[in-house]
Write a protein that holds these residues in place. Structure first.
Motif, PDB file in Angstrom:
ATOM      1  N   GLU B 109       0.828  -1.213   0.000  1.00 16.41           N
ATOM      2  CA  GLU B 109       0.000   0.000   0.000  1.00 16.41           C
ATOM      3  C   GLU B 109       0.861   1.262   0.000  1.00 16.41           C
ATOM      4  O   GLU B 109       0.483   2.277  -0.595  1.00 16.41           O
ATOM      5  N   ILE B 110       2.010   1.199   0.679  1.00 12.87           N
ATOM      6  CA  ILE B 110       2.917   2.360   0.662  1.00 12.87           C
ATOM      7  C   ILE B 110       3.356   2.637  -0.783  1.00 12.87           C
ATOM      8  O   ILE B 110       3.326   3.767  -1.249  1.00 12.87           O
ATOM      9  N   ILE B 111       3.734   1.561  -1.490  1.00 12.41           N
ATOM     10  CA  ILE B 111       4.134   1.696  -2.901  1.00 12.41           C
ATOM     11  C   ILE B 111       2.970   2.279  -3.712  1.00 12.41           C
ATOM     12  O   ILE B 111       3.139   3.202  -4.517  1.00 12.41           O
ATOM     13  N   ALA B 112       1.775   1.739  -3.477  1.00 11.36           N
ATOM     14  CA  ALA B 112       0.594   2.182  -4.236  1.00 11.36           C
ATOM     15  C   ALA B 112       0.329   3.661  -4.007  1.00 11.36           C
ATOM     16  O   ALA B 112       0.130   4.429  -4.952  1.00 11.36           O
ATOM     17  N   VAL B 113       0.339   4.075  -2.742  1.00 12.60           N
ATOM     18  CA  VAL B 113       0.028   5.469  -2.403  1.00 12.60           C
ATOM     19  C   VAL B 113       1.067   6.404  -3.026  1.00 12.60           C
ATOM     20  O   VAL B 113       0.727   7.404  -3.665  1.00 12.60           O
ATOM     21  N   ALA B 114       2.352   6.058  -2.866  1.00 10.25           N
ATOM     22  CA  ALA B 114       3.409   6.959  -3.333  1.00 10.25           C
ATOM     23  C   ALA B 114       3.361   7.127  -4.843  1.00 10.25           C
ATOM     24  O   ALA B 114       3.424   8.252  -5.358  1.00 10.25           O
ATOM     25  N   PHE B 115       3.248   6.017  -5.574  1.00  6.94           N
ATOM     26  CA  PHE B 115       3.279   6.118  -7.033  1.00  6.94           C
ATOM     27  C   PHE B 115       1.987   6.755  -7.573  1.00  6.94           C
ATOM     28  O   PHE B 115       2.040   7.552  -8.505  1.00  6.94           O
ATOM     29  N   ALA B 116       0.845   6.422  -6.980  1.00  5.57           N
ATOM     30  CA  ALA B 116      -0.409   7.003  -7.471  1.00  5.57           C
ATOM     31  C   ALA B 116      -0.448   8.507  -7.198  1.00  5.57           C
ATOM     32  O   ALA B 116      -0.938   9.284  -8.014  1.00  5.57           O
ATOM     33  N   ALA B 117       0.122   8.922  -6.055  1.00  3.47           N
ATOM     34  CA  ALA B 117       0.085  10.343  -5.705  1.00  3.47           C
ATOM     35  C   ALA B 117       0.870  11.168  -6.715  1.00  3.47           C
ATOM     36  O   ALA B 117       0.461  12.272  -7.085  1.00  3.47           O
ATOM     37  N   ILE B 118       1.996  10.659  -7.169  1.00  3.80           N
ATOM     38  CA  ILE B 118       2.865  11.450  -8.041  1.00  3.80           C
ATOM     39  C   ILE B 118       2.489  11.292  -9.521  1.00  3.80           C
ATOM     40  O   ILE B 118       2.808  12.144 -10.343  1.00  3.80           O
ATOM     41  N   ALA B 119       1.792  10.218  -9.864  1.00  6.40           N
ATOM     42  CA  ALA B 119       1.424   9.997 -11.269  1.00  6.40           C
ATOM     43  C   ALA B 119       0.728  11.234 -11.859  1.00  6.40           C
ATOM     44  O   ALA B 119       1.062  11.679 -12.958  1.00  6.40           O
ATOM     45  N   ILE B 263       9.196  -6.108  -3.826  1.00 10.74           N
ATOM     46  CA  ILE B 263      10.319  -6.957  -3.407  1.00 10.74           C
ATOM     47  C   ILE B 263      11.514  -6.095  -2.989  1.00 10.74           C
ATOM     48  O   ILE B 263      12.149  -6.342  -1.970  1.00 10.74           O
ATOM     49  N   ILE B 264      11.785  -5.049  -3.785  1.00  9.10           N
ATOM     50  CA  ILE B 264      12.909  -4.170  -3.454  1.00  9.10           C
ATOM     51  C   ILE B 264      12.681  -3.518  -2.085  1.00  9.10           C
ATOM     52  O   ILE B 264      13.567  -3.489  -1.237  1.00  9.10           O
ATOM     53  N   ALA B 265      11.448  -3.035  -1.860  1.00  8.32           N
ATOM     54  CA  ALA B 265      11.137  -2.410  -0.574  1.00  8.32           C
ATOM     55  C   ALA B 265      11.252  -3.418   0.566  1.00  8.32           C
ATOM     56  O   ALA B 265      11.814  -3.122   1.626  1.00  8.32           O
ATOM     57  N   MET B 266      10.738  -4.643   0.338  1.00 15.31           N
ATOM     58  CA  MET B 266      10.816  -5.693   1.371  1.00 15.31           C
ATOM     59  C   MET B 266      12.260  -5.953   1.775  1.00 15.31           C
ATOM     60  O   MET B 266      12.589  -6.049   2.958  1.00 15.31           O
ATOM     61  N   TYR B 267      13.126  -6.053   0.768  1.00 18.56           N
ATOM     62  CA  TYR B 267      14.520  -6.348   1.042  1.00 18.56           C
ATOM     63  C   TYR B 267      15.138  -5.210   1.855  1.00 18.56           C
ATOM     64  O   TYR B 267      15.855  -5.434   2.828  1.00 18.56           O
ATOM     65  N   PHE B 268      14.811  -3.997   1.458  1.00 18.79           N
ATOM     66  CA  PHE B 268      15.366  -2.840   2.157  1.00 18.79           C
ATOM     67  C   PHE B 268      14.942  -2.830   3.626  1.00 18.79           C
ATOM     68  O   PHE B 268      15.756  -2.651   4.522  1.00 18.79           O
ATOM     69  N   TYR B 269      13.655  -3.038   3.885  1.00 18.84           N
ATOM     70  CA  TYR B 269      13.174  -3.011   5.270  1.00 18.84           C
ATOM     71  C   TYR B 269      13.769  -4.170   6.062  1.00 18.84           C
ATOM     72  O   TYR B 269      14.134  -4.027   7.221  1.00 18.84           O
TER      73      TYR B 269
END
Lengths: 325, 449
Positions: B109-119, B263-269
């Motif tokens: 959801e974090i990915i969804a919110v961030a990308f949708a907000a800036i689109a 996946i990239i975010a998961m790895y980072f966290y």
């Protein structure tokens, strides 16, 4: 609360009242002086107007826009700029009862590019910005090359108008597709949708931006052109309103263009000024429209390049340089 | 039932350990400030580039009359695509009762919110007259796909925001008493945003109901946003865009880029927040399978999209395909198709490649290729219109992105990263209450046996 305090309060009240009454007096006086000076000024002004009238240069008869003949003093006749609102309203409505149509005779085009130049001069465009462009065409390997002037096709089913999000580009009752650069947001969806690549965009400040700045925007001429908006062929809507032929049509030296009203079934050649029957012209010459299969229903007809009056000659390749502002 | 959640000792104990693990990362530390500072500086440079574009016009980009949509539109499509993963993980997998997505749903959801907000902002950077943006609402015509796009992208953003926020409420309530040493404004914000959550039965019930409605609602919404985005192209009569499968083609592609981003975010966290107890190898193994699956589906749509016109070779399709397959886009085309799609799928079929590190590397390549894939979809079909492009300056014939538009594009990416940073640094990235409950009930089962 004790008596001493009460006493003090009434004292304060008295002082306040005294101050208040003197303030009122003051305001009254100011008001009087003000009123007197206004009256005086009015008297002087009306006297001046009276004197001025005595030297009047007479009256003039003027036809108002609701068709009344009236008399007004010469001094009061003022030149006014035709208002944007009037231009916008008449420009969006179009001309009642007309269906403009263009016929392009490919057997006569030899790439003189006079149509292009006249159009660019009228609409204040750079040499590489086109409302109409003449293209070197070849349908297939074994068929001959020919030149093809390509204006906007003014489709009756225009894909550009369908996709415009803000009604900036629209179809008028007389068949012309116009663009309102006071409305255009510059999304360029219409360019993406147009199969004829008929539209151009102002990627930078338009050529005459500085000089045209003060002009009221004429939607039928699309001048002043505006940075960040679309521009396109207008079938010279400003000229047809004045019963003249479009710029490109009258500039052609070779009789390529016919322009007229489909309802009257009459088109006029821009070079010879000869008026002929539209039906007969189309029928006798095997006319066609571009990309019929897309269902756009263009208002521009082409007559095939047969029995050409000129040899096809490869035009010298002119180099176009982008001007930077 | 729900009121009794923290009543047993096991529950209380688990809640303490889970919340201390996850809330440990909720803080404004030096790293956060330095990272945001770097982003802000880079953003300032990009904003400067945009002011040049504003002043001089879109001519500072490589766009011209023939190719009038380029990097910006490709980025817009890419952002909308990537944001779709919120729906895939939370709704499609969540409603199917898949349990292992629990710790991942919030990340998605974090990915969804961030990308949708800036689109939406990316679209504004492509506008010739951004000052006339309000015209879209004042004079909007509903037959224009742009109106549909504006409507659904905005709605999708807000629903995604709710899907992020609602399951966060119990966590905020848990966290507000455990934020010692954090800045006062953060504690105040938690107090406010936890909307008096006391974990009452009725509150829990309402939350579950609300989530259920939103999770169902977001499925058609997500399909709508990306289908409409694909229609910006498919509704025009151009070879290369004029395709009936553009909707599903875009949606299947969206799942690929979105899954890679998650996946990239998961790895980072997992590495930076030391959360390997919750984001286990098993989670990577499973989402690696998801990536393989969605990539295979996307390959299937690619075959349809290219093979069908390539078999018939209609004049203009043929010109377009020749440019892509062997012409001047060939290098990019084959890199994207092979490196970004075919080879990852082959690798992902090997179990070892679904471990966290290899999976991260594969995802990074897939995500990068996803952007170039959008570029390949947007740009080449414009370079060969039905009528020839003639009598124009040479730079008008072929699109070459400029430094300025690259900078502006990077600016939008930086904004996405900033939103992701704020959401994952000021709020817990994993659902505390759900994980505590899960661990407690697992322990309970153990004890029973």
């Amino acid at each position: 609360m004790n008596d001493e305090n009460k006493l003090k309060d009434t004292e304060d009240q008295k002082i306040d009242d005294a101050l208040e009454s003197s303030r009122r007096d003051f305001l009254k006086k100011v008001g009087l002086v003000g009123a007197a000076s206004v009256a005086g000024a009015a008297a002087v002004y009306s006297g001046y107007q009276f004197e001025k009238k005595k030297h009047s240069r007479g009256t003039v008869r003027v036809l108002t826009d609701d068709n009344r003949l009236v008399e007004v003093p010469v001094e009061e006749v003022k030149d006014i700029k035709r208002e944007l609102k009037v231009l916008q309203t008449q420009g969006r409505e179009g001309i009642k009862g007309k269906k403009w149509v263009m016929v392009i005779d490919l057997s006569r085009c030899r790439n003189a590019r006079k149509c292009v130049n006249a159009c660019q001069a009228a609409h204040h465009l750079r040499p590489y910005e086109y409302h109409i462009n003449t293209l070197e065409m070849q349908e297939s390997v074994n068929t001959p090359k020919f030149y093809m002037p390509k204006p906007c096709q003014h489709c009756d089913n225009p894909p550009c108008v369908s996709v415009c999000p803000v009604d900036a580009t629209f179809k008028r009752q007389d068949g012309i597709v116009l663009i309102d650069n006071e409305r255009c947001i510059g999304c360029r969806f219409c360019m993406a949708a147009c199969p004829y690549s008929a539209r151009m965009f102002h990627w930078q400040e338009p050529m005459n931006a500085e000089a045209d700045k003060e002009k009221a925007y004429n939607i039928e001429l699309n001048v002043p052109q505006k940075k960040g908006t679309i521009s396109k062929c207008l079938f010279s809507a400003d000229r047809v309103r004045e019963n003249s032929l479009p710029y490109c049509v009258s500039a052609c030296p070779n009789g390529v263009f016919y322009f007229g009203d489909e309802n009257e079934n009459a088109v006029t050649n821009g070079t010879t000024k000869e008026t002929v029957s539209l039906n007969e012209l189309l029928e006798d010459n095997g006319a066609y429209r571009l990309m019929e299969e897309l269902g756009t229903k263009p208002r521009v007809y082409y007559l095939p390049p047969k029995n050409r009056i000129f040899e096809f000659r490869e035009g010298e390749k002119k180099e176009y340089r982008e001007e930077t502002t | 039932m729900a009121r009794s959640i923290y009543n047993t000792d096991i529950h209380r104990e688990k809640l303490e350990s889970v919340s201390s693990d996850i809330l440990r990362n909720v803080r404004i530390n030096k790293g956060f400030i330095i990272w945001m500072g770097i982003l802000a500086l880079a953003l300032a440079a990009c904003v400067f580039a945009y002011t040049i574009q504003l002043k001089k016009g879109l001519g500072v980009t490589g766009l011209r009359d023939a190719t009038s949509w380029g990097m910006y539109i490709a980025t817009f499509v890419f952002f909308v695509a990537t944001s779709l993963v919120g729906m895939l993980i939370s709704s499609v997998l969540g409603l199917a009762g898949v349990k292992w997505i629990r710790p991942i749903a919030r990340i998605a959801e974090i990915i969804a919110v961030a990308f949708a907000a800036i689109a939406g902002l990316v679209i504004v950077s492509d506008m010739g007259r951004p000052d006339r943006l309000p015209y879209v609402f004042m004079f909007g015509r509903f037959q224009s796909p742009i109106l549909w796009d504006v409507t659904v992208v905005t709605t999708y953003f807000f629903v995604s925001l709710m899907l992020w926020f609602i399951p966060l409420i119990p966590d905020l309530a848990i966290a507000k008493t455990r934020l010692n040493g954090r800045p006062g404004f953060l504690i105040k914000a938690y107090e406010l945003l936890s909307v008096n959550w006391i974990n009452h039965d009725r509150q829990v019930k309402i939350m579950h109901q609300a989530m259920r409605i939103l999770l169902i609602l977001i499925v058609p919404l997500a399909f709508a946003i990306h289908t409409v985005t694909s229609w910006l192209f498919a509704l025009t009569p151009r070879a290369g865009w004029d395709s009936t499968i553009f909707g599903p083609y875009f949606i299947s592609g969206a799942f690929v880029s979105g899954t890679a981003a998650v996946i990239i975010a998961m790895y980072f966290y997992r590495e930076n927040y030391r959360l390997s107890r919750y984001l286990t190898n098993d989670h990577f193994e499973k989402i690696g399978r998801v990536l393989a699956l969605v990539s295979i589906i996307y390959i299937y749509f690619n075959i349809n999209e290219f093979l069908v016109p390539a078999y018939k070779l209609k004049t203009h399709d043929a010109i377009h395909l020749r440019e892509l397959l062997t012409g001047h886009h060939a290098m990019l085309f084959w890199s994207v198709q092979l490196l970004g799609l075919v080879i990852p799928v082959i690798l992902l079929l090997i179990k070892r490649m679904r471990r966290p590190l290899p999976l991260l590397l594969i995802s990074a390549v897939v995500l990068t290729a996803s952007w170039f894939k959008r570029y390949i979809i947007v740009v080449p079909p414009q370079e060969h219109p039905y009528l020839p492009v003639q009598n124009v300056p040479i730079e008008w014939m072929v699109y070459k992105p400029t430094v300025i538009e690259t900078a502006v594009t990077f600016g939008s990416l930086i904004l996405v990263l900033m939103i992701i940073t704020v959401l994952s640094k000021l709020f817990p990235v994993l659902p505390v209450w759900e994980l505590a409950e899960e661990e407690a009930s697992a322990k309970g089962e153990e004890n029973k046996q």
